[in-house]
Design an enzyme around this catalytic site. Structure first.
Site: not given
Length: 478
Positions: A325, A424
């Site tokens: 991310c 994630h």
């Protein structure tokens, strides 16, 4: 409602365990936390964002998490400010003073979500935040007794005896409550006790006589318990005298979703080390840059620590580098923030290891995703996870290593030494975890069954609750 004498007293774990106790008995139960402050969050099936702890509690109930389970989530982006998320959607950024004034406007949303859960489930287990004795925050409170009074729910207070001063914590907390709030408290739970319970009994007797409130039970210290942390980084891991792979994670100032690394902490062949401010990155096989709530500021922080130079040296010696991310965005060539989404710095040069550029935009990307992961010299494997990011990244091509339902994701660079993804939870997929560890240098790599580890952890808590708490004092009769 479970409230605590302090943060990390055990509220989240107790609620998760009680959820499982009730679910085992066939009771339709749901968790609820009016207000949460955490950088660990989860994506609901309807594309909203809630605190990670409530998603785990929903798992304990055997149900899908929804945005009603955590209607207000604060995600800190500075020491005095946070992004405000209401019923799953980011609405604005505020400083602490501004949010304190704003609380009466979000209370109707809190009650709306709570009543929806009440109308859907037989039982709703509510978790407080921090401590109800934070008297500077009691005015307009929506997280603890302010909610309990509005919703008219009974309260139990939990304290962590492992911290020391448990009787002072419980007595002091109760004494600082108003008379009506004190009457609402139906009892205490003492958490994380180790030793001979007989030595504690005189103190319990004194506490019950002093306060007029019963001690509902004493929960033991559960060694090796694995449940995702609500906010603080958990550094515990499976013991192994001869780990085969060393992984280092630099801790950024606004690290988000560090629960990404829980499956690695649990892996018997991995030595995972979090490295903090003013510490050098030790020799490693793999360095992973984590997610960040303030990616440009954290990229600058990374450089201030000298970690960029240490990463450069790590790559020269053949080590692998991964970003998730915000860490993935840092690996690119440029990050721009023309709207000031994350602060007043409008652009920063990335580390330059991937041919990508990222622009931060107002609309946050919130979605669960799944598909296939293909790394060099490996067969493709199943991968799943979730995305929470404000950036749009350019330069990802159709041959990206992750082929997901929502499109290609990720990138490889520097002779396949560098890998990044928005996903994630990527290590929770056993096959994907094994593939990444193999790419990093672990021979015959296999991932851990993280769902099973989480399941076992929740059941351990539920077993301890059934064995050590007088559930009848909570009105629970089976």
């Amino acid at each position: 409602m479970v409230q605590g004498t302090t943060s990390d007293a055990g509220k989240s774990v107790l609620v998760a365990g009680l959820c499982r106790v009730l679910a085992r008995k066939g009771i339709k139960v749901a968790p609820f936390k009016p207000q949460n402050m955490a950088l660990n969050s989860a994506v609901t099936s309807d594309g909203g964002e809630i605190g990670r702890a409530q998603a785990v509690q929903a798992f304990a109930c055997g149900i899908e998490p929804t945005t009603d389970m955590n209607p207000v989530l604060l995600k800190p982006n500075t020491d005095i400010g946070a992004q405000i998320i209401v019923q799953g959607k980011a609405i604005t950024d505020m400083d602490a003073t501004g949010f304190h004034a704003y609380k009466p406007k979000v209370m109707p949303h809190v009650m709306e979500s709570f009543h929806r859960l009440q109308n859907t489930f037989d039982s709703v287990l509510v978790e407080g935040a921090g401590s109800p004795a934070e008297i500077n925050l009691r005015d307009r409170d929506i997280a603890n007794m302010g909610f309990a009074e509005e919703a008219d729910v009974p309260v139990i207070i939990i304290a962590d005896i492992d911290r020391g001063g448990v009787f002072a914590h419980l007595c002091g907390t109760l004494d600082l409550l108003s008379e009506s709030e004190q009457q609402r408290v139906v009892g205490f739970v003492i958490n994380r006790f180790r030793g001979d319970i007989a030595l504690l009994e005189p103190g319990i007797d004194w506490l019950e006589e002093r306060t007029g409130k019963p001690v509902i039970g004493v929960l033991p210290y559960l060694h090796g318990l694995m449940l995702e942390a609500e906010d603080a980084i958990d550094i515990s891991q499976v013991k192994n005298d001869q780990p085969q792979l060393k992984i280092v994670v630099p801790v950024l100032q606004r690290t988000s979703n560090h629960t990404d690394f829980d499956p690695l902490r649990m892996h018997p062949n991995v030595d995972l080390e979090f490295v903090g401010k003013n510490q050098a990155l030790p020799p490693a096989d793999l360095i992973i840059l984590p997610g960040s709530k303030s990616v440009i500021n954290d990229l600058n922080f990374l450089r201030e620590q000298g970690w960029d130079k240490q990463i450069e040296r790590h790559l020269r010696f053949g080590g692998k580098l991964m970003g998730i991310c915000g860490g993935y965005q840092m690996l690119g060539e440029m990050i721009t923030d023309p709207l000031g989404i994350e602060g007043n710095i409008t652009s920063a040069q990335g580390l330059g290891y991937l041919p990508l550029t990222t622009e931060l935009k107002q609309q946050k990307q919130l979605q669960r995703n799944q598909g296939r992961l293909t790394l060099p010299a490996q067969d493709s494997v199943t991968v799943f996870g979730y995305e929470i990011h404000a950036g749009t990244t350019s330069g990802v091509d159709d041959s990206a290593p992750l082929q997901l339902e929502q499109g290609p994701d990720g990138c490889l660079g520097i002779d396949n030494q560098v890998f990044g993804t928005y996903l994630h939870g990527v290590f929770e997929s056993s096959e994907a975890c094994g593939a990444i560890l193999q790419w990093a240098g672990l021979t015959e790599a296999e991932g851990v069954d993280f769902d099973q580890i989480r399941e076992e952890g929740i059941n351990r808590v539920a077993d301890a609750i059934e064995e050590n708490l007088d559930l009848k004092k909570l009105g629970i009769n089976f």
